[in-house]
Scaffold this motif. Structure first.
Motif, PDB file in Angstrom:
ATOM      1  N   ARG A   5       0.871  -1.166   0.000  1.00 51.07           N
ATOM      2  CA  ARG A   5       0.000   0.000   0.000  1.00 51.07           C
ATOM      3  C   ARG A   5       0.911   1.219   0.000  1.00 51.07           C
ATOM      4  N   CYS A   6       0.904   1.953  -1.079  1.00 57.22           N
ATOM      5  CA  CYS A   6       1.851   3.042  -1.226  1.00 57.22           C
ATOM      6  C   CYS A   6       1.215   4.386  -0.918  1.00 57.22           C
ATOM      7  N   GLY A   7       2.087   5.306  -0.583  1.00 59.70           N
ATOM      8  CA  GLY A   7       1.665   6.693  -0.475  1.00 59.70           C
ATOM      9  C   GLY A   7       0.829   7.039   0.736  1.00 59.70           C
ATOM     10  N   ILE A   8       1.020   6.332   1.864  1.00 61.93           N
ATOM     11  CA  ILE A   8       0.191   6.667   3.019  1.00 61.93           C
ATOM     12  C   ILE A   8       0.859   7.682   3.930  1.00 61.93           C
ATOM     13  N   GLY A   9       1.943   8.276   3.478  1.00 56.95           N
ATOM     14  CA  GLY A   9       2.555   9.363   4.220  1.00 56.95           C
ATOM     15  C   GLY A   9       3.847   8.978   4.902  1.00 56.95           C
ATOM     16  N   ARG A  10       4.293   9.881   5.735  1.00 55.28           N
ATOM     17  CA  ARG A  10       5.564   9.695   6.424  1.00 55.28           C
ATOM     18  C   ARG A  10       5.409   8.756   7.610  1.00 55.28           C
ATOM     19  N   VAL A  11       6.537   8.229   8.060  1.00 52.96           N
ATOM     20  CA  VAL A  11       6.562   7.307   9.202  1.00 52.96           C
ATOM     21  C   VAL A  11       6.167   8.056  10.467  1.00 52.96           C
ATOM     22  N   LYS A  12       5.196   7.530  11.185  1.00 52.02           N
ATOM     23  CA  LYS A  12       4.733   8.191  12.409  1.00 52.02           C
ATOM     24  C   LYS A  12       5.230   7.489  13.670  1.00 52.02           C
ATOM     25  N   ASN A  13       5.234   6.157  13.691  1.00 51.81           N
ATOM     26  CA  ASN A  13       5.688   5.418  14.866  1.00 51.81           C
ATOM     27  C   ASN A  13       7.198   5.264  14.808  1.00 51.81           C
ATOM     28  N   HIS A 141       6.499   3.258  -5.287  1.00 50.33           N
ATOM     29  CA  HIS A 141       7.356   2.284  -4.617  1.00 50.33           C
ATOM     30  C   HIS A 141       7.178   2.339  -3.093  1.00 50.33           C
ATOM     31  N   GLY A 142       6.297   3.208  -2.617  1.00 51.18           N
ATOM     32  CA  GLY A 142       6.024   3.316  -1.189  1.00 51.18           C
ATOM     33  C   GLY A 142       6.830   4.374  -0.462  1.00 51.18           C
ATOM     34  N   GLU A 154      10.912   8.644   3.109  1.00 51.97           N
ATOM     35  CA  GLU A 154      10.495   7.630   4.081  1.00 51.97           C
ATOM     36  C   GLU A 154       9.605   6.599   3.431  1.00 51.97           C
ATOM     37  N   TYR A 155       9.861   5.343   3.794  1.00 51.89           N
ATOM     38  CA  TYR A 155       9.060   4.230   3.305  1.00 51.89           C
ATOM     39  C   TYR A 155       8.006   3.932   4.350  1.00 51.89           C
ATOM     40  N   ASN A 156       6.744   3.983   3.947  1.00 53.40           N
ATOM     41  CA  ASN A 156       5.663   3.731   4.904  1.00 53.40           C
ATOM     42  C   ASN A 156       4.539   3.002   4.191  1.00 53.40           C
ATOM     43  N   VAL A 157       4.427   1.733   4.506  1.00 51.99           N
ATOM     44  CA  VAL A 157       3.304   0.959   3.976  1.00 51.99           C
ATOM     45  C   VAL A 157       2.480   0.406   5.127  1.00 51.99           C
ATOM     46  N   GLY A 158       2.468   1.137   6.232  1.00 57.62           N
ATOM     47  CA  GLY A 158       1.662   0.717   7.362  1.00 57.62           C
ATOM     48  C   GLY A 158       2.230  -0.509   8.060  1.00 57.62           C
TER      49      GLY A 158
END
Length: 161
Positions: A5-13, A141-142, A154-158
């Motif tokens: 799942r790509c494009g969900i934003g920057r790493v939060k945790n 590419h996420g 940042e790579y963020n795919v949840g």
């Protein structure tokens, strides 16, 4: 779609990575060093970099300047930023304080786009062909940008942690 799942934003945790991979990176072109990334980030980086190479963007472009950083390294970098920028507020614009960096997750990459990673090179980075390719292709590419720093993505795919 079974892909990430790509494009969900920057790493939060900002948790340390559970599984990591060691890759070749660079200090500067011709100066290799080992880089550690979270395993899914490393896999996505590999696919993205292969696509960049197919598009004609050759090494050292897209090699990794910085990946995973532990708290001690982040503390050191922030201290240098404080010395350089003189105030917490200005230093914070360019280097995250310890405990607040996505680099602690192993999911952030500082890329080599032909110029050193630093405020004084930001405009040159953002005008480079490599950066323009990244803007057009990274989300698929996420990878997501940090707008202030052209080199930081940042790579963020949840990730489940």
């Amino acid at each position: 779609a079974d892909g990430p799942r790509c494009g969900i934003g920057r790493v939060k945790n900002k948790h340390a990575p559970k599984e990591t991979v060691e890759l070749e990176g660079i200090n500067r072109p011709g100066s290799p060093k080992k880089i550690v990334l979270e395993k899914n980030t490393a896999a996505a980086y590999g696919v993205q970099t292969a696509d960049a190479r197919k598009a004609g963007l050759q090494a050292p472009l897209f090699l990794i300047v910085s990946g995973y950083r532990d708290a001690a390294r982040q503390t050191e970098l922030f201290a240098k930023a404080l010395a350089k920028y003189h105030t917490f507020a200005e230093a914070r614009k360019w280097v995250a304080p310890p405990g607040h960096s996505a680099h602690a997750t192993g999911c952030a990459i500082d890329f080599w786009f032909g110029f050193p990673c630093g405020k004084e090179y930001n405009d040159k980075i953002k005008n480079s062909d490599a950066y323009k390719w990244m803007v057009a292709n990274a989300n698929g590419h996420g990878f997501n940008p940090y707008g202030r720093e052209g080199w930081h993505w940042e790579y963020n795919v949840g990730a489940p942690y």
